[in-house]
Each structure stands twice: as structure tokens, then as C-alpha cells.
Motif scaffolding. Structure first.
Motif, PDB file in Angstrom:
ATOM      1  N   GLU A 355       0.195  22.921  13.741  1.00 17.30           N
ATOM      2  CA  GLU A 355       1.094  22.993  15.016  1.00 17.30           C
ATOM      3  C   GLU A 355       1.138  24.695  15.168  1.00 17.30           C
ATOM      4  O   GLU A 355       1.197  24.834  15.980  1.00 17.30           O
ATOM      5  CB  GLU A 355       2.400  22.284  15.294  1.00 17.30           C
ATOM      6  N   ARG A 360      -4.208  27.539  15.771  1.00 18.25           N
ATOM      7  CA  ARG A 360      -4.761  26.709  16.690  1.00 18.25           C
ATOM      8  C   ARG A 360      -5.458  26.999  17.229  1.00 18.25           C
ATOM      9  O   ARG A 360      -6.904  26.923  17.753  1.00 18.25           O
ATOM     10  CB  ARG A 360      -3.681  25.421  17.537  1.00 18.25           C
ATOM     11  N   SER A 375      -9.883  21.884   9.112  1.00 17.73           N
ATOM     12  CA  SER A 375      -9.086  21.983   8.674  1.00 17.73           C
ATOM     13  C   SER A 375      -8.426  20.979   7.473  1.00 17.73           C
ATOM     14  O   SER A 375      -9.158  19.787   6.684  1.00 17.73           O
ATOM     15  CB  SER A 375      -8.285  21.227   9.833  1.00 17.73           C
ATOM     16  N   THR A 383      -1.552  18.396  15.846  1.00 17.60           N
ATOM     17  CA  THR A 383      -2.425  19.105  16.937  1.00 17.60           C
ATOM     18  C   THR A 383      -4.050  19.674  16.652  1.00 17.60           C
ATOM     19  O   THR A 383      -5.183  18.767  16.575  1.00 17.60           O
ATOM     20  CB  THR A 383      -2.591  19.658  17.756  1.00 17.60           C
ATOM     21  N   ILE A 384      -4.043  20.461  15.073  1.00 14.55           N
ATOM     22  CA  ILE A 384      -5.105  21.017  14.690  1.00 14.55           C
ATOM     23  C   ILE A 384      -6.035  20.356  13.915  1.00 14.55           C
ATOM     24  O   ILE A 384      -7.040  20.219  14.496  1.00 14.55           O
ATOM     25  CB  ILE A 384      -4.845  22.433  13.766  1.00 14.55           C
ATOM     26  N   GLU A 387      -7.428  18.565  16.403  1.00 15.03           N
ATOM     27  CA  GLU A 387      -9.043  19.132  17.031  1.00 15.03           C
ATOM     28  C   GLU A 387     -10.001  19.835  16.576  1.00 15.03           C
ATOM     29  O   GLU A 387     -10.938  20.705  16.799  1.00 15.03           O
ATOM     30  CB  GLU A 387      -8.239  20.418  17.732  1.00 15.03           C
TER      31      GLU A 387
END
Ligand code: M6R
Length: 616
Positions: A355, A360, A375, A383-384, A387
Motif C-alpha cells: 500500500e 504504488r 511486484s 493495491t500494488i 495493479e
């Protein structure tokens, strides 16, 4: 940063909210509050500056009636100091709705101006109260919490997770997120919201991560996720891989002490199932397959703090094994300097929380500019990874202490797995060499356990050094990021000025800092694994020793060159060069923890710091 919890279900909301806030304490905060729609249908709030214990004491002496709907918040101050008045929840104009917020509403001044000229009065200095008043105004127009909330979030800019309840709609909590995390917990006749799963893992391990610019409405028997315009969104459920006990302190004096001892498991769990017959298997990389890996021309690692130091270790190993050039960049520097990116660049982000806003934003920038994005992350549903094109999850388990320890080890293990995989794809290492390196990795948990079994001398050393004002850390090659990490740990935990240097840099300036009695940790490479470098570091020790430094060496057990030169030697087992850092960092983590403890400091929640840095 701010912790958020929401609950709707049975009449025990206060217990659920306070339990959730307790589990979210690790994020770092300076005030806490709750709002509950009680059994009489009244909206009640209680909020206090300071630690959760202050709020608990207040609630004990002056209890609130319980209810089935509520929201809770721990605040890390941004707009306005940590006072009772600035603590969340904030109320709408008529006091019928309560709202909590994580993030920064960037257009709050314009919105506040608009509300002030409409006659609204503000009780706090926060950006959050603007959202609360705006929501109240929209509710007056729409008489629907969901619709009013939707209208409100559409007007906000910046980063926010918002939750709200309204007295006239008990049994409903609404939430929204943009650039800040929010996760749903699915229960039976009850549902939860949290900044992360720790908020509700005591009650359910069924979770759903909410995507960017999405809104959620939870009721006891339903959960609805939509975009900000109201269109339904398909949200995927996942099971939390750990249970509530994993985020409990157990019998340990601190979470940090517990998490350091979990280091061997963090490495073992991260490599488990990923080394088969001596070769690395990373099915997680599906999004970035062998063909793509064969075609990449460079790798850029983006991360912050401790994660960036694991990135330096990753760089050294990946370059050596796969011959692909690797750069490591602090994520917050990355996008502002217009880096050169294309589809043959692989950007690897590293983040324990998944996060960190700086990381990010770097990931977003890389995707927008055509790079491939992988990642490495420790938090499911964060979230990362959502995405990124592909993710390698580290399996360190929840890391609660603000100072990262076991997650660092797991990140290094994941980077090494990736490096060996890349070397196989590109044919730069033979299967036999890959298998030898895999064996080194597999041996780490047992060797690290041995390091952790003999730490009495470190505690003693820290006790003697409680009055120390500055400590230096030196290392070369893979010892350099270990030196950086040792210095960071000491700064953040013991508030002591500490600097990590590449030992070769000494003569180019830092040696001027050496005066009689100056403590210097030196990470000494193995005389067997890196004989040339070992000689160089021994020379560096002689240089500082000659100027009166107190040399505290981390060296391979049996290295006969070090004891005559060092004041203290902290031995580590023999390992191949790339794997030594996984052993050498533990004494430094323990040293920082013990020194902070000797100074009477809170090692789990050092001042001014947050576990998850969700603003830029
Ligand atoms: O959650 P992340 O790994 O993205 O966090 C990155 C840094 O904020 C973090 O490592 C920080 O430096 C720690 N407090 C270090 O102990």
C-alpha cells in the motif's frame, strides 16, 4: 497510517470496532475514535487524542450503549494536530451522520470555502470534516446514504478511504476508496470493512479487496460493490492465509521480538513449493512468462526504506546470475525524473504492505509508460499487486511492528528465486549452479535459527551502548545494503544518528567522522567465499581501528582475522556470499531492538512513524 474499521451485524459493534482498532494499532496513529448507532437508534461518537488505551479508559468510565452498526478509526495526523477535536469520526451538520477517513483530500480548501459560504461551521482543522459536511448536505438533498455518499466522493480529489453511517439508516455502512486501501470481510449475518484484513481476521478469513474508485455498502446480509457512478462491480473473494493468532503478540515482549524470531519461517514459507528438483518454479509469474523474460533488456527495482535495501541485494544477485542490468531506485524519486521506460524494461516493485503510496505511484507510472510490472508483496489483496501484471507473494505472515524485519528476509528470498528463475530462462546459469544456489537458500532457515539462538551478547552490547549518540555501519558488496539496513533500524527504533556506508567510500569522506570511541559495525565478508573482498574489509577495519574506533564486527564463525582487530565479534554461520546478508542482518535488527528497549522506547511503534505509508 490511519486505521479504519466498519461493522454491521449483531449488537456487539463496540467490541468489534475496538478489537479491530487494536489490531490496526501497528499502522501508527495518534488518536482514536468510534461512532455507533446504538440500540436506541441514536448516533453516538467518542474520540480521544493519544493511544487507544485513552479511548478505552474513557469508554470504561463513561460507557456508550452498544449497537449493531458502527465505524472506528485510528488517526495519523496530517491536517491539524493530534487533538480530541481533530480525531475522527467527524459529523455532518445536523449530527446525524458520522464519517471517518484515511488519506488526504487535496481539494479540501475549495470545498471548505464553498461550505463556509453556505453557512457551514467547522469544529476541526481537518480535511475530513469537509467530506462529512458535504455528505450531510447531500443527504439532505437525496435522503439516501448510498446516493449522498456517491455524490460526495465524486467531488473529492486526492487519496481517501471513507466510511460513513447515518442514524436514519441503521444496519448500513458505506465505504469508498481512491488511492488508499479498503477490504471487505464477509461474515454470517454480519459484515466488516477494514483498512486491511487485520481489522476483522478475528471474525472471518473471507475477504474481498475493493478496487480503485469503488464504493461498497455493507448490511448484515448483503454486500454491494459499485463504481463511483453506481454501476455494479464484480469483486473477487479471497481467503486470508493467516489467522488471528498470527497477528497476536503471544508471550513476546514486543511484536518486533516475535517477528525477528519468525525470520526463519518467513524464508522457509516464501521458498516453500517454489523449488522443485533443485529448480525454481514460479507459476505466480504467469502474467510475465518466459518469452517476456527472455526479451527484457533491463530491470528497475522500485521500493522504499527497508524494501529498497532488499532491492539492492536483488540487484547484485540478479545481475550476477542473469546478466540483465538492474537499477534500484527509491520509488518516490522514480516518476518525478521521467525515467526511460519501454516494453523491454521490467519494473519490480517491492513492498511489504503493498500500500506504500510512493511505490504504488511508481508502479502506475511504469505501467502507463509501457514497462512490464512485477511486484513482490507480503499482503494479499493489497493495491500494488492488484495493479501489477504479476506478483510474487512473500509468505512472511503479518508484520505488525513498524520496523520491518522478517519481511526483509522474505523479500530477499523472493528476489533470489526470481533471479535464479531468470537465469534459467536466459540460459546464463547451468541447472547445477541453480541447484547449488537453491540449496543455499533452503539452508538459510536452519542457519538463521542458529544465529537467533545465541543473541545474549547482542543484548549485552546494546545495554552498554544505551548512551551512544552515533553509530556507523560499513559493508562492501552484499554487506553494503546490510549496513544501510542496520543504520535504518537504529535510527527508527532508538532515535540514534546512524549512517550506513559502502566501506570503500570511507576514505572519500566518512573516515573524518571516526574519533576515539566511535562505534562502527562492520559486516565482514567470508574469507572463503570472497577472499579478495575480505582482505579489503580487513584493511578498512585497520584504518578505523588505528583512529580509535570501537569495531563491532559481524563475521563468519571461524574467521581468524577479525577477533584480534575487533572489540566485539558477532559470529554468523558459513554461507555462500549472496546468502550471508540473510544471516548478517539479524544481529543488527536485534541490536537496534535491544538498544531501543534499553532506552525505554516503544520498539513496535516508534515515534512519528507509520507501518503503512499511504500518503506521498
Ligand atoms: O510496506 P513497504 O515495504 O512498502 O514499506 C516500505 C518502507 O516504508 C518500510 O520498509 C520502512 O522503511 C520500515 N519502517 C523500515 O523498518
Amino acid at each position: 497510517m490511519c486505521g479504519i474499521v466498519g461493522y454491521v451485524g449483531t449488537s456487539k459493534s463496540i467490541e468489534v470496532l475496538l478489537g479491530g482498532l487494536r489490531r490496526l494499532e501497528y499502522r501508527g496513529y495518534d488518536s482514536a475514535g468510534i461512532a455507533v448507532i446504538d440500540e436506541n437508534g441514536d448516533l453516538q461518537t467518542r474520540k480521544r487524542a493519544g493511544k487507544l488505551a485513552t479511548l478505552l479508559g474513557d469508554l470504561e468510565s463513561n460507557p456508550l450503549a452498544n449497537g449493531a452498526t458502527g465505524i472506528g478509526h485510528t488517526r495519523w495526523a496530517t491536517h491539524g494536530g493530534p487533538t480530541d477535536g481533530n480525531a475522527h469520526p467527524h459529523l455532518g451538520d445536523d449530527g446525524k451522520l458520522a464519517l471517518i477517513h484515511n488519506g488526504i483530500i487535496e481539494n479540501f480548501s475549495e470545498l471548505k470555502q464553498e461550505l463556509l459560504s453556505d453557512g457551514y461551521v467547522f469544529d476541526s482543522e481537518t480535511d475530513t470534516e469537509v467530506a462529512a459536511k458535504l455528505l450531510g448536505r447531500e443527504y439532505g438533498r437525496t435522503k439516501s446514504l448510498e446516493q449522498a455518499f456517491r455524490n460526495t466522493v465524486q467531488r473529492l480529489e486526492g487519496a481517501f478511504t471513507l466510511l460513513a453511517v447515518h442514524r436514519d439508516e441503521p444496519g448500513l455502512v458505506v465505504g469508498a476508496r481512491r488511492n488508499s486501501p479498503l477490504v471487505i470481510g464477509l461474515g454470517d449475518g454480519e459484515n466488516f470493512l477494514g483498512s486491511d484484513v487485520a481489522a476483522f481476521v478475528e471474525f472471518t478469513r473471507r475477504a474481498v479487496a475493493i478496487g480503485q474508485d469503488q464504493m461498497v455498502a455493507i448490511r448484515p446480509d448483503s454486500v454491494t460493490v459499485t463504481d463511483f457512478l453506481g454501476a455494479p462491480v464484480q469483486a473477487d473473494e479471497f481467503e486470508v492465509a493467516w489467522d488471528a493468532s498470527a497477528s497476536e503478540k503471544g508471550g513476546w515482549s514486543s511484536f518486533m521480538a516475535k517477528e525477528i524470531t519468525e525470520g526463519p519461517d518467513a524464508v522457509a514459507n516464501t521458498i516453500r513449493g517454489r523449488i522443485v528438483d533443485g529448480l525454481v518454479q514460479l507459476p505466480d509469474l504467469d502474467g510475465i512468462g518466459d518469452a517476456a523474460l527472455a526479451g527484457i533488456t533491463r530491470i528497475v527495482i522500485v521500493a522504499c526504506g527497508t524494501a529498497s535495501y532488499s532491492g539492492i541485494l536483488g540487484k547484485y544477485a540478479i545481475e550476477s546470475w542473469s546478466r540483465v542490468p538492474v537499477e534500484v531506485e527509491l520509488a518516490h524519486e522514480f516518476r518525478y525524473r521521467e525515467p526511460v521506460l519501454d516494453s523491454t524494461t521490467l519494473v519490480i516493485s517491492i513492498s511489504q504492505s503493498g500500500e506504500t503510496m510512493d511505490t504504488r505511484m511508481a508502479v502506475q507510472y511504469a505501467s502507463e509508460h509501457g514497462a512490464r510490472v512485477l511486484s513482490i508483496c507480503n499482503t494479499q489483496g493489497a493495491t500494488i499487486p492488484r495493479e501489477s501484471e504479476a506478483v510474487i507473494y512473500t509468505h512472511a505472515g503479518p508484520e505488525v511492528a513498524v520496523a520491518s524485519t522478517k519481511a526483509f528476509l522474505a523479500q530477499v528470498a523472493a528476489l533470489y528465486l526470481f533471479g535464479l528463475h531468470l537465469a534459467r530462462v536466459r540460459g546464463t546459469l547451468s541447472d547445477q549452479v541453480i541447484a547449488e544456489n537453491c540449496a543455499e537458500l533452503v539452508a538459510i532457515p536452519e542457519k538463521l535459527t542458529r544465529v537467533l539462538e545465541s543473541t545474549d551478547s547482542i543484548a549485552q552490547l546494546a545495554g552498554w551502548m544505551a548512551d551512544t549518540r552515533a553509530v556507523l555501519f560499513l559493508g562492501r558488496h552484499v554487506g553494503y545494503p546490510v549496513a544501510l539496513e542496520g543504520a535504518l533500524k537504529l535510527k527508527e527504533l532508538a532515535y540514534i544518528h546512524a549512517e550506513g556506508f559502502a566501506a570503500g567510500e570511507l576514505k572519500h569522506g566518512p573516515i573524518a567522522l571516526i574519533e576515539p570511541g566511535q562505534p562502527v559495525f562492520v559486516i565482514v565478508p567470508s574469507p572463503i567465499g570472497q577472499p579478495e573482498l575480505h582482505k579489503k574489509v580487513i584493511s578498512n577495519i585497520k584504518e578505523i581501528e588505528a583512529r580509535g574506533a570501537r569495531v563491532l564486527a559481524i563475521a563468519e564463525a571461524g574467521d581468524a582475522f577479525v577477533p584480534p582487530l575487533a572489540d566485539v565479534v558477532l559470529p554468523i554461520p558459513l554461507a555462500a556470499p549472496f546468502f550471508e546478508p540473510l544471516l548478517a542482518v539479524a544481529p543488527l535488527q536485534i541490536f537496534a531492538m535491544e538498544l531501543a528497549t534499553a532506552k525505554g522506547l516503544d520498539v513496535d511503534q516508534p515515534r512519528n512513524l507509520a507501518k503503512s505509508v499511504t500518503v506521498e
